[in-house]
Design a protein around this motif. Structure first.
Motif, PDB file in Angstrom:
ATOM      1  N   PHE A  83       9.058  -3.358  -7.621  1.00  0.00           N
ATOM      2  CA  PHE A  83       7.699  -2.845  -7.421  1.00  0.00           C
ATOM      3  C   PHE A  83       6.832  -3.863  -6.684  1.00  0.00           C
ATOM      4  O   PHE A  83       6.008  -3.503  -5.851  1.00  0.00           O
ATOM      5  CB  PHE A  83       7.067  -2.469  -8.768  1.00  0.00           C
ATOM      6  N   TRP A  84       7.041  -5.142  -6.997  1.00  0.00           N
ATOM      7  CA  TRP A  84       6.270  -6.190  -6.321  1.00  0.00           C
ATOM      8  C   TRP A  84       6.605  -6.206  -4.826  1.00  0.00           C
ATOM      9  O   TRP A  84       5.705  -6.271  -3.988  1.00  0.00           O
ATOM     10  CB  TRP A  84       6.591  -7.556  -6.944  1.00  0.00           C
ATOM     11  N   ARG A 102       5.090  -3.393  -3.147  1.00  0.00           N
ATOM     12  CA  ARG A 102       3.630  -3.315  -3.351  1.00  0.00           C
ATOM     13  C   ARG A 102       3.216  -1.920  -3.820  1.00  0.00           C
ATOM     14  O   ARG A 102       2.215  -1.361  -3.343  1.00  0.00           O
ATOM     15  CB  ARG A 102       2.871  -3.670  -2.063  1.00  0.00           C
ATOM     16  N   VAL A 103       4.016  -1.336  -4.709  1.00  0.00           N
ATOM     17  CA  VAL A 103       3.690   0.004  -5.218  1.00  0.00           C
ATOM     18  C   VAL A 103       3.622  -0.020  -6.744  1.00  0.00           C
ATOM     19  O   VAL A 103       4.181  -0.906  -7.402  1.00  0.00           O
ATOM     20  CB  VAL A 103       4.733   1.066  -4.792  1.00  0.00           C
ATOM     21  N   PRO A 126      -3.752   1.089  -7.770  1.00  0.00           N
ATOM     22  CA  PRO A 126      -2.690   0.705  -6.847  1.00  0.00           C
ATOM     23  C   PRO A 126      -3.173  -0.195  -5.710  1.00  0.00           C
ATOM     24  O   PRO A 126      -2.387  -0.829  -5.051  1.00  0.00           O
ATOM     25  CB  PRO A 126      -2.193   2.045  -6.299  1.00  0.00           C
ATOM     26  N   TRP A 136      -1.203  -9.756  -5.891  1.00  0.00           N
ATOM     27  CA  TRP A 136       0.244  -9.659  -5.682  1.00  0.00           C
ATOM     28  C   TRP A 136       0.886 -11.047  -5.616  1.00  0.00           C
ATOM     29  O   TRP A 136       2.002 -11.256  -6.113  1.00  0.00           O
ATOM     30  CB  TRP A 136       0.546  -8.876  -4.401  1.00  0.00           C
ATOM     31  N   MET A 174       1.246 -12.307  -9.143  1.00  0.00           N
ATOM     32  CA  MET A 174       2.311 -11.583  -9.851  1.00  0.00           C
ATOM     33  C   MET A 174       3.694 -12.108  -9.484  1.00  0.00           C
ATOM     34  O   MET A 174       4.605 -12.131 -10.300  1.00  0.00           O
ATOM     35  CB  MET A 174       2.216 -10.083  -9.544  1.00  0.00           C
ATOM     36  N   ILE A 176       6.461 -13.319 -12.232  1.00  0.00           N
ATOM     37  CA  ILE A 176       7.852 -12.839 -12.307  1.00  0.00           C
ATOM     38  C   ILE A 176       8.833 -14.012 -12.217  1.00  0.00           C
ATOM     39  O   ILE A 176       9.815 -14.089 -12.976  1.00  0.00           O
ATOM     40  CB  ILE A 176       8.122 -11.806 -11.190  1.00  0.00           C
TER      41      ILE A 176
END
Lengths: 233, 43
Positions: A164-165, A168-169, B4, B11, B14, B18
């Motif tokens: 998903f990363w 980008r969804v 979204p 991002w 994130m 991870i």
């Protein structure tokens, strides 16, 4: 009787069964998604383990409860939860092969735990422990199941989060998988700390099921998505 | 409910979350392997 040894595992158990009911309900509505069925089974195991811990905390040590706890709460739970992720992410031939091996290993573990000797006078402290087994080799089974469960459940959730990363969804599913991975590791760390004589298993289990439930809810919320379709749940 | 349309900074953060969790998982597996070897008689 203390909050740590009774109330906390009871809360973990109740939350696990609530979580399992939500997963089974989703499976009934979408019966093609077999991963939901396997995750639900794993969560029932989680709940059984917590119930045994709460029972011991409230009423004291019982060898039969120890065996039920050790089988479901220590040996099987992580591997079965992880197998649900295998159903989600792996190819059919791998799903079949690993399921056959896991079922066979689970049956073997069941007989091993049932036939194992337990010291009835073992002074269990605040937390249940496999050290009460006089048949010590049965404890050798646990790391095999837990390593498999960690790789599949945590690794699978992190792999999904990464997908998903990368695209980008659906950030809700990315966050949900991150929470599931974090929750899956909480009891693993607790359990390992327990092996070295440190407390933490029951707290880790509660944090674990709580984070996984929140993660599950995150992955199942509806989000208006303007971009491409997802790759994994 | 998460939206979204997150920023690039979100991002980017994130990604490190991870990676950090993957590192933590590796540590967990190493610890589990240590526990396993403690139980194997020939180790």
């Amino acid at each position: 009787m203390s909050a740590i040894s009774t109330v906390l595992p009871l809360a973990s158990s109740i939350l696990s069964f609530v979580f399992a009911a939500a997963v089974f309900k989703r499976y009934v509505n979408r019966s093609t998604r077999k991963q939901l069925l396997v995750w639900g089974i794993g969560l029932v195991f989680y709940g059984i383990g917590g119930a045994c811990e709460a029972f011991t905390g409230a009423f004291g040590f019982d060898p039969i409860v120890l065996k039920i706890w050790y089988l479901f709460g220590a040996i099987l739970v992580a591997a079965w939860l992880g197998q649900g992720t295998v159903f989600l992410l792996a190819r059919d031939k791998w799903v079949r092969a690993t399921t056959i091996i896991l079922v066979a290993a689970s049956v073997f573990a069941t007989f091993a735990v049932i036939s194992a000797g337990v010291d009835p006078n073992y002074a269990v402290g605040a937390e249940l422990t496999g050290k009460a087994f006089t048949t010590t080799w049965v404890r050798t089974l646990t790391p095999f199941f837990n390593i498999y469960g960690t790789v599949t459940l945590t690794g699978g959730a992190l792999y999904s989060a990464w997908l998903f990363w990368r695209k980008r969804v659906l950030p809700n599913r990315m966050i949900g998988n991150i929470l599931i991975a974090t929750g899956a590791m909480a009891p693993a760390f607790g359990g390992v700390l327990n092996r070295f004589g440190l407390p933490g298993l029951y707290i880790g289990e509660f944090i674990g099921v709580f984070l996984m439930y929140v993660g599950f809810l995150q992955t199942t919320v509806s989000v208006v998505q303007p971009a491409a379709a997802p790759a994994a749940e | 409910m998460p939206r979204p349309d997150h920023s690039e900074a979100y991002w980017a953060a994130m990604k490190y979350v991870i990676i950090a969790l993957t590192g933590l998982m590796t540590v967990a597996l190493i610890l589990a392997a240590i526990v396993l070897f403690r139980f194997i008689p020939w180790s």
